[in-house]
Scaffold this motif. Structure first.
Motif, PDB file in Angstrom:
ATOM      1  N   ASP A 158     -45.899   0.527   0.220  1.00 37.14           N
ATOM      2  CA  ASP A 158     -46.052   0.768  -1.217  1.00 37.14           C
ATOM      3  C   ASP A 158     -46.025   2.258  -1.559  1.00 37.14           C
ATOM      4  OD1 ASP A 158     -46.287  -1.935  -1.603  1.00 37.14           O
ATOM      5  OD2 ASP A 158     -48.479  -1.919  -1.632  1.00 37.14           O
ATOM      6  N   LYS A 159     -46.480   3.086  -0.620  1.00 35.98           N
ATOM      7  CA  LYS A 159     -46.632   4.512  -0.902  1.00 35.98           C
ATOM      8  C   LYS A 159     -45.561   5.410  -0.289  1.00 35.98           C
ATOM      9  CE  LYS A 159     -51.576   4.144  -1.447  1.00 35.98           C
ATOM     10  NZ  LYS A 159     -52.889   4.636  -1.106  1.00 35.98           N
ATOM     11  N   ALA A 160     -44.814   4.909   0.723  1.00 35.25           N
ATOM     12  CA  ALA A 160     -43.867   5.798   1.409  1.00 35.25           C
ATOM     13  C   ALA A 160     -42.840   5.016   2.208  1.00 35.25           C
ATOM     14  CB  ALA A 160     -44.623   6.735   2.343  1.00 35.25           C
ATOM     15  N   TYR A 161     -41.784   5.747   2.571  1.00 39.22           N
ATOM     16  CA  TYR A 161     -40.824   5.290   3.565  1.00 39.22           C
ATOM     17  C   TYR A 161     -41.135   6.070   4.838  1.00 39.22           C
ATOM     18  CZ  TYR A 161     -38.122   3.732  -0.493  1.00 39.22           C
ATOM     19  OH  TYR A 161     -37.721   3.137  -1.659  1.00 39.22           O
ATOM     20  N   THR A 162     -40.926   5.460   5.992  1.00 43.52           N
ATOM     21  CA  THR A 162     -41.142   6.140   7.267  1.00 43.52           C
ATOM     22  C   THR A 162     -39.888   5.963   8.115  1.00 43.52           C
ATOM     23  OG1 THR A 162     -43.502   5.652   7.170  1.00 43.52           O
ATOM     24  CG2 THR A 162     -42.622   6.319   9.300  1.00 43.52           C
ATOM     25  N   VAL A 163     -39.357   7.087   8.588  1.00 42.11           N
ATOM     26  CA  VAL A 163     -38.191   7.075   9.471  1.00 42.11           C
ATOM     27  C   VAL A 163     -38.676   7.458  10.858  1.00 42.11           C
ATOM     28  CG1 VAL A 163     -35.931   8.112   9.955  1.00 42.11           C
ATOM     29  CG2 VAL A 163     -36.650   7.726   7.584  1.00 42.11           C
ATOM     30  N   GLU A 164     -38.354   6.635  11.855  1.00 47.42           N
ATOM     31  CA  GLU A 164     -38.718   6.916  13.245  1.00 47.42           C
ATOM     32  C   GLU A 164     -37.438   7.003  14.059  1.00 47.42           C
ATOM     33  OE1 GLU A 164     -42.902   4.459  13.502  1.00 47.42           O
ATOM     34  OE2 GLU A 164     -41.019   3.399  13.883  1.00 47.42           O
ATOM     35  N   VAL A 177     -38.127   8.910  -3.875  1.00 45.69           N
ATOM     36  CA  VAL A 177     -38.745   9.741  -2.842  1.00 45.69           C
ATOM     37  C   VAL A 177     -39.156  11.081  -3.452  1.00 45.69           C
ATOM     38  CG1 VAL A 177     -38.326  11.030  -0.704  1.00 45.69           C
ATOM     39  CG2 VAL A 177     -37.523   8.698  -0.919  1.00 45.69           C
ATOM     40  N   LYS A 178     -40.382  11.479  -3.173  1.00 41.77           N
ATOM     41  CA  LYS A 178     -40.913  12.771  -3.631  1.00 41.77           C
ATOM     42  C   LYS A 178     -40.492  13.824  -2.603  1.00 41.77           C
ATOM     43  CE  LYS A 178     -45.116  14.608  -5.620  1.00 41.77           C
ATOM     44  NZ  LYS A 178     -46.541  14.372  -5.828  1.00 41.77           N
ATOM     45  N   LYS A 179     -39.341  14.451  -2.824  1.00 46.45           N
ATOM     46  CA  LYS A 179     -38.690  15.311  -1.829  1.00 46.45           C
ATOM     47  C   LYS A 179     -39.510  16.523  -1.427  1.00 46.45           C
ATOM     48  CE  LYS A 179     -34.146  13.719  -2.930  1.00 46.45           C
ATOM     49  NZ  LYS A 179     -33.481  13.444  -4.132  1.00 46.45           N
ATOM     50  N   GLU A 223     -42.085  11.245   7.297  1.00 41.94           N
ATOM     51  CA  GLU A 223     -42.753  10.536   6.197  1.00 41.94           C
ATOM     52  C   GLU A 223     -42.097  10.945   4.876  1.00 41.94           C
ATOM     53  OE1 GLU A 223     -45.126   8.228   6.312  1.00 41.94           O
ATOM     54  OE2 GLU A 223     -45.285   8.316   8.498  1.00 41.94           O
ATOM     55  N   LEU A 224     -41.653   9.957   4.127  1.00 42.62           N
ATOM     56  CA  LEU A 224     -41.009  10.171   2.833  1.00 42.62           C
ATOM     57  C   LEU A 224     -41.868   9.523   1.754  1.00 42.62           C
ATOM     58  CD1 LEU A 224     -37.509   8.994   4.077  1.00 42.62           C
ATOM     59  CD2 LEU A 224     -38.213  11.360   3.809  1.00 42.62           C
ATOM     60  N   PRO A 225     -42.810  10.288   1.179  1.00 49.68           N
ATOM     61  CA  PRO A 225     -43.692   9.692   0.172  1.00 49.68           C
ATOM     62  C   PRO A 225     -42.918   9.310  -1.099  1.00 49.68           C
ATOM     63  CG  PRO A 225     -44.147  12.030   0.414  1.00 49.68           C
ATOM     64  CD  PRO A 225     -43.096  11.681   1.420  1.00 49.68           C
ATOM     65  N   LYS A 226     -43.350   8.230  -1.705  1.00 48.02           N
ATOM     66  CA  LYS A 226     -42.733   7.760  -2.943  1.00 48.02           C
ATOM     67  C   LYS A 226     -43.385   8.430  -4.143  1.00 48.02           C
ATOM     68  CE  LYS A 226     -41.474   3.103  -1.440  1.00 48.02           C
ATOM     69  NZ  LYS A 226     -41.664   1.669  -1.706  1.00 48.02           N
ATOM     70  N   VAL A 227     -42.586   8.583  -5.190  1.00 43.83           N
ATOM     71  CA  VAL A 227     -43.116   9.056  -6.462  1.00 43.83           C
ATOM     72  C   VAL A 227     -43.935   7.915  -7.041  1.00 43.83           C
ATOM     73  CG1 VAL A 227     -42.536   9.815  -8.792  1.00 43.83           C
ATOM     74  CG2 VAL A 227     -41.153  10.571  -6.858  1.00 43.83           C
TER      75      VAL A 227
END
Length: 140
Positions: A39-45, A105-107, A122-126
């Motif tokens: 709900d709050k972010a995208y995560t790239v691993e 995404v909140k860049k 970690e790519l936090p969402k707006v």
């Protein structure tokens, strides 16, 4: 006796030339990438065993895309002083991936870390606050 045909455009005689101890066949594979969403972010691993933080370059280009670059060079020398033999083994790997970021995404708050051979970004969402719908309606 059946004739074996190869679909390769390089004749098989070249296999012995290129696949030797001196020039082993390259096995180029890209690292595995996982992308998760909460709900709050995208995560790239990105799996990169043996890589250090200095081997990575993560940035956002002019078009707003996430660029992940990985480059590692290593050289190993073994010298036997009795026979005056010098052996060198080179290792080089390079990888680049461009990810198009979603609009939410909140860049400016993106951050990355490397832990146990895994690069995690970690790519936090707006966070868009929903407008409250309840209000008093005036009677005219």
């Amino acid at each position: 006796m059946p004739v074996m045909r190869s679909n390769s455009w390089i004749p098989s005689v070249f296999n012995d030339l290129f696949d030797t101890d001196f020039m082993p066949k390259c096995n180029a594979t890209a690292p595995a990438i996982n992308v998760k969403e909460s709900d709050k972010a995208y995560t790239v691993e990105l799996a990169a065993p043996g890589m250090k933080k200095e081997d990575f370059n993560v940035h956002i280009n002019d078009e707003g895309n996430l660029i992940i670059k990985m480059e590692s060079k290593s050289e190993k020398k073994d010298e036997d002083k009795n026979t005056r033999y010098l052996r060198r083994e080179f290792s080089y790997s390079k990888f680049e991936q461009t990810l198009i970021l979603p609009d939410d995404v909140k860049k400016e708050d993106i951050h990355a870390r490397v832990d146990n051979g895994v690069l995690t970004i970690e790519l936090p969402k707006v966070i868009v606050e929903k407008a409250k719908l309840s209000r008093q309606i005036d009677i005219v």
